[in-house]
Design a protein around this motif. Structure first.
Motif, PDB file in Angstrom:
ATOM      1  N   ARG A   1      -1.667  -4.578   1.340  1.00  0.00           N
ATOM      2  CA  ARG A   1      -1.831  -3.620   0.250  1.00  0.00           C
ATOM      3  C   ARG A   1      -0.603  -2.742   0.115  1.00  0.00           C
ATOM      4  N   VAL A   2      -0.069  -2.270   1.248  1.00  0.00           N
ATOM      5  CA  VAL A   2       1.092  -1.394   1.178  1.00  0.00           C
ATOM      6  C   VAL A   2       2.308  -2.117   0.637  1.00  0.00           C
ATOM      7  N   LEU A   3       2.489  -3.391   1.004  1.00  0.00           N
ATOM      8  CA  LEU A   3       3.638  -4.133   0.524  1.00  0.00           C
ATOM      9  C   LEU A   3       3.544  -4.414  -0.962  1.00  0.00           C
ATOM     10  N   ARG A   4       2.320  -4.396  -1.525  1.00  0.00           N
ATOM     11  CA  ARG A   4       2.171  -4.598  -2.961  1.00  0.00           C
ATOM     12  C   ARG A   4       2.403  -3.308  -3.730  1.00  0.00           C
ATOM     13  N   ARG A   5       2.199  -2.160  -3.081  1.00  0.00           N
ATOM     14  CA  ARG A   5       2.340  -0.886  -3.783  1.00  0.00           C
ATOM     15  C   ARG A   5       3.775  -0.642  -4.154  1.00  0.00           C
ATOM     16  N   GLY A   6       3.958   0.102  -5.225  1.00  0.00           N
ATOM     17  CA  GLY A   6       5.303   0.448  -5.640  1.00  0.00           C
ATOM     18  C   GLY A   6       5.899  -0.556  -6.590  1.00  0.00           C
ATOM     19  N   LYS A   7       5.286  -1.749  -6.701  1.00  0.00           N
ATOM     20  CA  LYS A   7       5.813  -2.724  -7.657  1.00  0.00           C
ATOM     21  C   LYS A   7       5.395  -2.340  -9.068  1.00  0.00           C
ATOM     22  N   PRO A   8       6.214  -2.686 -10.049  1.00  0.00           N
ATOM     23  CA  PRO A   8       5.912  -2.316 -11.423  1.00  0.00           C
ATOM     24  C   PRO A   8       4.594  -2.891 -11.871  1.00  0.00           C
TER      25      PRO A   8
ATOM     26  N   GLU B   1      13.837   0.306  -0.401  1.00  0.00           N
ATOM     27  CA  GLU B   1      14.341   0.042  -1.746  1.00  0.00           C
ATOM     28  C   GLU B   1      13.870  -1.319  -2.258  1.00  0.00           C
ATOM     29  N   VAL B   2      13.573  -2.250  -1.345  1.00  0.00           N
ATOM     30  CA  VAL B   2      13.073  -3.562  -1.755  1.00  0.00           C
ATOM     31  C   VAL B   2      11.745  -3.413  -2.491  1.00  0.00           C
TER      32      VAL B   2
ATOM     33  N   ASN C   1      10.456  -6.201   5.334  1.00  0.00           N
ATOM     34  CA  ASN C   1      11.431  -6.606   4.330  1.00  0.00           C
ATOM     35  C   ASN C   1      12.841  -6.687   4.901  1.00  0.00           C
ATOM     36  N   ALA C   2      13.038  -6.201   6.131  1.00  0.00           N
ATOM     37  CA  ALA C   2      14.392  -6.148   6.691  1.00  0.00           C
ATOM     38  C   ALA C   2      14.435  -6.609   8.146  1.00  0.00           C
TER      39      ALA C   2
ATOM     40  N   TRP D   1      10.483  -0.280  -3.808  1.00  0.00           N
ATOM     41  CA  TRP D   1      10.379   0.796  -4.792  1.00  0.00           C
ATOM     42  C   TRP D   1      11.514   0.873  -5.812  1.00  0.00           C
ATOM     43  N   LEU D   2      12.636   0.209  -5.568  1.00  0.00           N
ATOM     44  CA  LEU D   2      13.792   0.416  -6.440  1.00  0.00           C
ATOM     45  C   LEU D   2      13.526  -0.052  -7.868  1.00  0.00           C
ATOM     46  N   THR D   3      12.864  -1.201  -8.033  1.00  0.00           N
ATOM     47  CA  THR D   3      12.589  -1.698  -9.386  1.00  0.00           C
ATOM     48  C   THR D   3      11.771  -0.692 -10.186  1.00  0.00           C
ATOM     49  N   GLU D   4      10.762  -0.120  -9.549  1.00  0.00           N
ATOM     50  CA  GLU D   4       9.934   0.871 -10.225  1.00  0.00           C
ATOM     51  C   GLU D   4      10.730   2.133 -10.519  1.00  0.00           C
ATOM     52  N   ALA D   5      11.584   2.529  -9.574  1.00  0.00           N
ATOM     53  CA  ALA D   5      12.407   3.730  -9.783  1.00  0.00           C
ATOM     54  C   ALA D   5      13.339   3.547 -10.975  1.00  0.00           C
ATOM     55  N   LEU D   6      13.934   2.373 -11.078  1.00  0.00           N
ATOM     56  CA  LEU D   6      14.829   2.113 -12.211  1.00  0.00           C
ATOM     57  C   LEU D   6      14.057   2.060 -13.524  1.00  0.00           C
ATOM     58  N   ARG D   7      12.820   1.587 -13.479  1.00  0.00           N
ATOM     59  CA  ARG D   7      11.999   1.587 -14.695  1.00  0.00           C
ATOM     60  C   ARG D   7      11.738   3.009 -15.169  1.00  0.00           C
ATOM     61  N   VAL D   8      11.475   3.908 -14.224  1.00  0.00           N
ATOM     62  CA  VAL D   8      11.232   5.304 -14.570  1.00  0.00           C
ATOM     63  C   VAL D   8      12.447   5.901 -15.268  1.00  0.00           C
ATOM     64  N   LEU D   9      13.629   5.512 -14.806  1.00  0.00           N
ATOM     65  CA  LEU D   9      14.862   6.107 -15.325  1.00  0.00           C
ATOM     66  C   LEU D   9      15.468   5.361 -16.508  1.00  0.00           C
TER      67      LEU D   9
END
Length: 319
Positions: free
Chosen positions: A311-318, A103-104, A248-249, A106-114
């Motif tokens: 690269r993977v840690l950058r993916r999913g950010k808005p 969620e660290v 991230n955890a 992808w959550l921001t992007e998920a909330l943007r979608v919604l």
């Protein structure tokens, strides 16, 4: 036994030190914390922690109790939220599921979608292991989840999002922690902590990697959760292999190091129940297709292990 006893014990176990847990996490005096831990051990009738030259280590009883203590606190949080929800006006619900730590990213992007379409919806965020997320999708308990492509499912479909490199999780004071990257021939000499119970897809990826590079892992424990695996790494001096997102955890007593040479990867997918007709789910599926399209258009070149992890840690950010 009170809830504070559980919170204190978890803090000490994750920090690997009574002093650090008292100062950084609990903001209390170390003698008081030590007394609370002793009271907990006396009530249970077993020793949970052992003092070592390099800090605190969990006993076998402590490792078992840690997972149950975490679960108990999670259940209390869920019960409190359920009680609060009875006083709130009813809204249509939509539930998102994540692997712990994802969620660290992808959550921001998920909330943007919604953002535009879910203003009147009661959003719920859930974190579970991949098999638990798949089961929740099949039971209709959540609407969409970011998880692994589980095989023992009925009625689910998956959309590819990205591939994550695996990293080695080691005790912070381990001799290999000084290395910038960990070679396969080095880790095969160390004790391996498996997380097969919580992550069967990950188990398969690790087994295939070991076969490819010609090593045999010396498994000594099979953790019930990924966090439990990290705790076992800290307490036993062994290592485990986990997807890079767990950075991230990480608990303070362990570190992550990239693997040298050929880096194994594990797919992250968006899972959903094919019978779910939620219009918000359709928004997510459209976003997943767009994200996968962007992934396929990235110009490929050989990456070293550190670049692959970054690269993977950058993916999913808005964007």
């Amino acid at each position: 036994m009170e809830l504070r006893h559980l919170r204190y014990f978890i803090a000490v176990a994750e920090e690997g030190s009574l002093l650090q847990a008292a100062e950084r996490r609990l903001h209390t005096a170390q003698p008081s914390l030590s007394r609370q831990i002793r009271d907990l051990e006396m009530e249970l009738g077993v020793k949970l922690l052992e003092r070592k030259a390099r800090g605190i280590e969990l006993t076998a009883a402590g490792r078992v109790f840690l997972d149950h203590a975490r679960l108990a606190l999670m259940q209390i949080d869920v019960a409190c939220e359920a009680a609060r929800n009875t006083e709130r006006p009813h809204k249509p619900g939509f539930s998102l599921g994540f692997l712990p730590g994802q969620e660290v990213i992808w959550l921001t992007e998920a909330l943007r979608v919604l953002r535009d379409d879910a203003s009147g919806a009661d959003l719920t965020i859930t974190t579970k292991s991949s098999p638990e997320l798949a089961n929740a999708l099949m039971q209709g308990e959540i609407d969409v989840a970011l998880l692994r492509r589980e095989t023992k499912t009925v009625g689910l479909d998956f959309k590819f999002l990205t591939s994550e490199p695996l990293v080695a999780i080691l005790p912070a004071r381990h001799r290999l922690a000084r290395h910038k990257a960990i070679r396969p021939e080095d880790i095969c000499r160390e004790d391996f902590i498996s997380t097969a119970r919580a992550a069967p897809v990950l188990k398969t990826v690790i087994e295939e990697y070991a076969a490819r590079v010609g090593i045999k892992l010396k498994q000594i424990y099979d953790a019930e959760t990924l966090s439990g695996g990290m705790s076992l790494v800290a307490s036993t001096g062994g290592f485990t292999l986990l997807p890079s997102y767990v950075q991230n955890a990480l608990i303070r007593s362990v570190v992550a190091r990239p693997l040298h040479g050929e880096v194994p990867t594990i797919d992250l997918v968006m899972g959903y129940n094919k019978s779910n007709t939620s219009p918000l789910l359709k928004k997510f599926l459209q976003w997943a297709d767009e994200h996968a399209s962007r992934e396929s258009n990235v110009v490929a070149r050989p990456l070293n292990s550190a670049e692959s992890t970054a690269r993977v840690l950058r993916r999913g950010k808005p964007r």
